[in-house]
Design an enzyme around this catalytic site. Structure first.
Site, mmCIF file in Angstrom:
data_model
loop_
_atom_site.group_PDB
_atom_site.id
_atom_site.type_symbol
_atom_site.label_atom_id
_atom_site.label_comp_id
_atom_site.label_asym_id
_atom_site.label_seq_id
_atom_site.Cartn_x
_atom_site.Cartn_y
_atom_site.Cartn_z
ATOM 1 N N GLY A 11 0.819 -1.241 -0.068
ATOM 2 C CA GLY A 11 -0.024 0.037 -0.204
ATOM 3 C C GLY A 11 0.768 1.198 -0.024
ATOM 4 N N LEU A 60 -2.047 -8.397 -3.539
ATOM 5 C CA LEU A 60 -2.447 -9.200 -2.338
ATOM 6 C C LEU A 60 -3.251 -10.290 -2.910
ATOM 7 C CD1 LEU A 60 -3.746 -6.333 0.193
ATOM 8 C CD2 LEU A 60 -1.713 -7.706 0.448
ATOM 9 N N SER A 85 -10.095 0.327 0.770
ATOM 10 C CA SER A 85 -10.041 0.951 2.257
ATOM 11 C C SER A 85 -11.135 2.012 1.944
ATOM 12 C CB SER A 85 -8.899 1.919 2.333
ATOM 13 O OG SER A 85 -8.786 2.998 1.640
ATOM 14 N N SER A 126 -8.734 -0.924 12.013
ATOM 15 C CA SER A 126 -9.588 0.359 11.649
ATOM 16 C C SER A 126 -10.679 0.479 12.827
ATOM 17 C CB SER A 126 -10.068 0.151 10.241
ATOM 18 O OG SER A 126 -11.144 1.242 10.298
ATOM 19 N N GLU A 128 -13.526 1.221 12.233
ATOM 20 C CA GLU A 128 -14.851 0.969 11.610
ATOM 21 C C GLU A 128 -15.070 -0.474 12.071
ATOM 22 O OE1 GLU A 128 -17.081 2.061 9.068
ATOM 23 O OE2 GLU A 128 -16.270 3.693 10.223
ATOM 24 N N TYR A 150 -16.598 -3.577 4.793
ATOM 25 C CA TYR A 150 -15.261 -3.155 5.094
ATOM 26 C C TYR A 150 -14.993 -3.642 6.440
ATOM 27 C CZ TYR A 150 -11.625 -0.044 6.198
ATOM 28 O OH TYR A 150 -10.263 0.326 6.711
HETATM 29 P P1 NAP Z 1 -5.457 4.155 0.678
HETATM 30 O O1 NAP Z 1 -4.926 5.589 0.268
HETATM 31 O O2 NAP Z 1 -6.685 3.706 0.230
HETATM 32 O O3 NAP Z 1 -4.322 3.120 0.202
HETATM 33 C C1 NAP Z 1 -4.627 1.866 -0.191
HETATM 34 C C2 NAP Z 1 -3.253 1.051 -0.761
HETATM 35 O O4 NAP Z 1 -3.583 -0.262 -0.901
HETATM 36 C C3 NAP Z 1 -2.875 1.510 -2.076
HETATM 37 O O5 NAP Z 1 -1.881 1.901 -2.249
HETATM 38 C C4 NAP Z 1 -3.444 0.478 -2.988
HETATM 39 O O6 NAP Z 1 -2.852 0.459 -4.267
HETATM 40 C C5 NAP Z 1 -3.028 -0.540 -2.336
HETATM 41 N N1 NAP Z 1 -3.776 -1.831 -2.708
HETATM 42 C C6 NAP Z 1 -5.363 -2.097 -2.631
HETATM 43 N N2 NAP Z 1 -5.733 -3.037 -3.151
HETATM 44 C C7 NAP Z 1 -4.406 -3.873 -3.321
HETATM 45 C C8 NAP Z 1 -3.824 -5.208 -3.960
HETATM 46 N N3 NAP Z 1 -4.940 -5.933 -4.315
HETATM 47 N N4 NAP Z 1 -2.486 -5.505 -3.929
HETATM 48 C C9 NAP Z 1 -1.872 -4.490 -3.476
HETATM 49 N N5 NAP Z 1 -1.983 -3.356 -3.244
HETATM 50 C C10 NAP Z 1 -3.285 -3.151 -3.022
HETATM 51 O O7 NAP Z 1 -5.573 3.848 2.362
HETATM 52 P P2 NAP Z 1 -4.859 4.358 3.522
HETATM 53 O O8 NAP Z 1 -5.825 5.610 3.762
HETATM 54 O O9 NAP Z 1 -3.350 4.837 3.136
HETATM 55 O O10 NAP Z 1 -4.883 3.691 4.272
HETATM 56 C C11 NAP Z 1 -3.875 2.491 4.831
HETATM 57 C C12 NAP Z 1 -4.552 1.232 5.376
HETATM 58 O O11 NAP Z 1 -4.669 1.650 6.828
HETATM 59 C C13 NAP Z 1 -5.511 0.493 4.798
HETATM 60 O O12 NAP Z 1 -5.504 -0.817 5.045
HETATM 61 C C14 NAP Z 1 -6.824 1.161 5.413
HETATM 62 O O13 NAP Z 1 -7.912 0.145 5.276
HETATM 63 C C15 NAP Z 1 -6.436 1.416 6.753
HETATM 64 N N6 NAP Z 1 -6.970 2.210 7.522
HETATM 65 C C16 NAP Z 1 -6.829 3.526 7.185
HETATM 66 C C17 NAP Z 1 -7.595 4.669 8.046
HETATM 67 C C18 NAP Z 1 -7.595 6.074 7.688
HETATM 68 O O14 NAP Z 1 -8.299 6.786 8.171
HETATM 69 N N7 NAP Z 1 -6.886 6.569 6.433
HETATM 70 C C19 NAP Z 1 -7.826 4.215 9.322
HETATM 71 C C20 NAP Z 1 -7.791 3.134 9.604
HETATM 72 C C21 NAP Z 1 -7.402 1.994 8.941
HETATM 73 P P3 NAP Z 1 -3.183 1.281 -5.601
HETATM 74 O O15 NAP Z 1 -2.585 2.569 -5.659
HETATM 75 O O16 NAP Z 1 -2.751 0.539 -6.691
HETATM 76 O O17 NAP Z 1 -4.639 1.433 -5.608
HETATM 77 O O1 F7E Z 2 -16.816 8.893 5.561
HETATM 78 C C1 F7E Z 2 -19.759 10.948 6.024
HETATM 79 C C2 F7E Z 2 -19.901 9.215 5.791
HETATM 80 O O2 F7E Z 2 -15.667 8.053 3.584
HETATM 81 C C3 F7E Z 2 -16.711 9.751 6.976
HETATM 82 C C4 F7E Z 2 -11.502 4.997 5.669
HETATM 83 O O3 F7E Z 2 -10.262 5.449 5.697
HETATM 84 O O4 F7E Z 2 -11.924 6.020 8.118
HETATM 85 C C5 F7E Z 2 -12.390 5.901 6.689
HETATM 86 O O5 F7E Z 2 -13.900 5.426 6.654
HETATM 87 C C6 F7E Z 2 -18.298 10.113 7.136
HETATM 88 C C7 F7E Z 2 -19.091 8.764 7.046
HETATM 89 O O6 F7E Z 2 -14.381 7.820 6.117
HETATM 90 C C8 F7E Z 2 -20.176 12.094 2.641
HETATM 91 O O7 F7E Z 2 -21.235 8.826 5.932
HETATM 92 C C9 F7E Z 2 -21.157 12.421 4.435
HETATM 93 O O8 F7E Z 2 -20.056 8.977 8.374
HETATM 94 O O9 F7E Z 2 -14.383 10.063 4.922
HETATM 95 P P1 F7E Z 2 -15.181 8.755 5.204
HETATM 96 P P2 F7E Z 2 -14.800 6.598 6.770
HETATM 97 O O10 F7E Z 2 -16.020 5.805 6.272
HETATM 98 O O11 F7E Z 2 -15.040 6.920 8.265
HETATM 99 C C10 F7E Z 2 -11.578 4.611 8.623
HETATM 100 C C11 F7E Z 2 -11.438 4.690 9.935
HETATM 101 C C12 F7E Z 2 -11.430 3.433 7.769
HETATM 102 O O12 F7E Z 2 -10.819 2.444 8.097
HETATM 103 C C13 F7E Z 2 -11.575 3.820 6.194
HETATM 104 O O13 F7E Z 2 -10.588 2.980 5.390
HETATM 105 O O14 F7E Z 2 -18.490 10.972 6.500
HETATM 106 N N1 F7E Z 2 -20.102 11.476 4.732
HETATM 107 N N2 F7E Z 2 -21.160 12.881 3.095
HETATM 108 C C14 F7E Z 2 -19.505 11.411 3.477
HETATM 109 N N3 F7E Z 2 -18.641 10.423 3.348
HETATM 110 C C15 F7E Z 2 -17.992 10.347 1.898
HETATM 111 N N4 F7E Z 2 -16.980 9.694 1.495
HETATM 112 N N5 F7E Z 2 -18.626 11.333 0.971
HETATM 113 C C16 F7E Z 2 -19.525 12.165 1.187
HETATM 114 O O15 F7E Z 2 -20.157 12.633 0.312
#
Ligand code: NAP
Ligand code: F7E
Length: 325
Positions: A11, A60, A85, A126, A128, A150
């Site tokens: 990632g 993956l 994600s 996460s 979530e 998810y």
């Molecule tokens: P992101 O920006 O969506 O990045 C996801 C990465 O996974 C990208 O590099 C993507 O590659 C790669 N990927 C997806 N499917 C793949 C596959 N089949 N094989 C190899 N690589 C693959 O996510 P992020 O926000 O950096 O989050 C990183 C991790 O933390 C994720 O697991 C997410 O679920 C978790 N997480 C995120 C948050 C948050 O708030 N950001 C919170 C909690 C947990 P491509 O560029 O090729 O698409």
């Molecule tokens: O939504 C509300 C939506 O898509 C946040 C991922 O990184 O964090 C992320 O998941 C909130 C939700 O993030 C829109 O309904 C309203 O309640 O930014 P989001 P997420 O779903 O919380 C967790 C920790 C992860 O692990 C995940 O990978 O915002 N919302 N209006 C909206 N959300 C989106 N995307 N778009 C809208 O227009």
């Protein structure tokens, strides 16, 4: 001179992967990143690092490619950040989400177990996973109650990591991270959609901003702070899981208001509710109790909610201004 530490990041092209690579390079690691092929290059977040890191092709879904990648990187630390994600996509593509986000973790763990069992392993769990739990705030003991495919897939990834730690004695840990954002956040996530939308409205490039549920509350922090926590987890003497978050929740509406305020506009004139963005099931309110991380990792977030909003809006302003020139 002692050999450099070696880290493999899956990632690496994503938000967290790119910041983690920045951090590990600063700490003088040799950094390897797993990248999957796509028809157009997706390296914009790591463009500035391309001469400093080694990219290894892999997916993956493809166990052999993971084996090759771990053999080539020979890592001391593996950070498994790759996943599907985006929560809404997990309803439209629940099976592939399960393949990437759940079974993908087992493929990485099996690879590490077979090829480099001494490597330390980080799994990106996460908030979530807590879904609609009645317990507030959420800590490492809070029961999971996921509300999307998810969230369900992440619960699987979380428990399989714990099971590999207990069954095979791997140093395998999960960071249960709450939402973390930045100028490198994907444009589909709400914070970035807002910061980008606000700037477009300010510059006369858009008339309104269409959103879904404005009442949902999240604990939003700054992504580089969370990558620091991931690194710290793998430097501990024993493997254990940690909740990472700021401990402060805000609604989507709070984020909207703060972002519009940054550019001196009244959000009520521009934000429209579009049912398309309302989810089949919502997670209403998440907020972290990260006291374990504060105590053991000595971790605390450096960037507040207000600073985060400002950083994101100003970065989009600079980017879009430059693009238009
Ligand atoms: P992101 O920006 O969506 O990045 C996801 C990465 O996974 C990208 O590099 C993507 O590659 C790669 N990927 C997806 N499917 C793949 C596959 N089949 N094989 C190899 N690589 C693959 O996510 P992020 O926000 O950096 O989050 C990183 C991790 O933390 C994720 O697991 C997410 O679920 C978790 N997480 C995120 C948050 C948050 O708030 N950001 C919170 C909690 C947990 P491509 O560029 O090729 O698409
Ligand atoms: O939504 C509300 C939506 O898509 C946040 C991922 O990184 O964090 C992320 O998941 C909130 C939700 O993030 C829109 O309904 C309203 O309640 O930014 P989001 P997420 O779903 O919380 C967790 C920790 C992860 O692990 C995940 O990978 O915002 N919302 N209006 C909206 N959300 C989106 N995307 N778009 C809208 O227009």
């Amino acid at each position: 001179m002692p050999a450099k530490k070696r880290a493999l990041i899956t990632g690496i092209t994503g938000q967290d992967g790119s910041y983690l690579a920045d951090l590990l390079l600063e700490k003088d690691y040799q950094v390897f990143g797993l990248v999957r092929r796509s028809s157009t290059s997706n390296y914009r977040r790591i463009e500035h690092l391309k001469d400093k890191i080694t990219l290894i092709p892999g997916d993956l879904l493809d166990q052999m490619s993971l084996i090759q990648a771990v053999k080539e990187a020979n890592p001391d630390e593996v950070y498994n950040l790759a996943a599907q994600s985006f929560v809404p996509t997990s309803w439209t593509s629940p099976l592939s989400t399960g393949e990437f986000t759940a079974l993908g973790v087992t493929r990485m763990l099996e690879t590490v177990r077979l090829i480099k069992p001494k490597a330390k392993f980080y799994q990106a769990s996460s908030s979530e996973m807590f879904g609609n739990t009645p317990h507030t705030p959420q800590n490492e003991q809070t029961p999971f109650s996921p509300r999307s495919p998810y969230g369900v897939a992440k619960v699987y990834g979380h428990f399989i990591t714990l099971n590999y730690r207990e069954s095979y004695n791997l140093f395998a840990v999960s960071g249960i991270c709450f939402n973390h954002e930045s100028p490198r956040r994907g444009l589909e996530f709400v914070t970035r959609k807002i910061s980008d939308g606000v700037v477009r409205i300010k510059l006369g490039l858009a008339k309104d901003l269409k959103l879904g549920n404005l009442d949902a509350k999240r604990d939003w922090g700054y992504a580089p702070d969370y990558c620091r926590a991931m690194y710290l987890m793998l430097q501990q003497p024993k493997p254990q899981d940690f909740v990472i978050g700021t401990g402060v929740a805000h609604s989507v509406k709070d984020f909207v208001k703060a972002a519009f305020d940054t550019v001196g506009l009244d959000w009520k004139k521009y934000v429209k509710i579009d049912k398309k963005f309302i989810r089949p099931a919502e997670v209403d309110h998440l907020v972290a109790d990260a006291s374990k991380a504060k105590k053991i990792l000595k971790w605390k977030p450096e960037v507040s909610f207000e600073q985060l909003v400002k950083i994101m809006v100003e970065a989009d302003l600079a980017r879009i201004f430059k693009e238009r020139k």
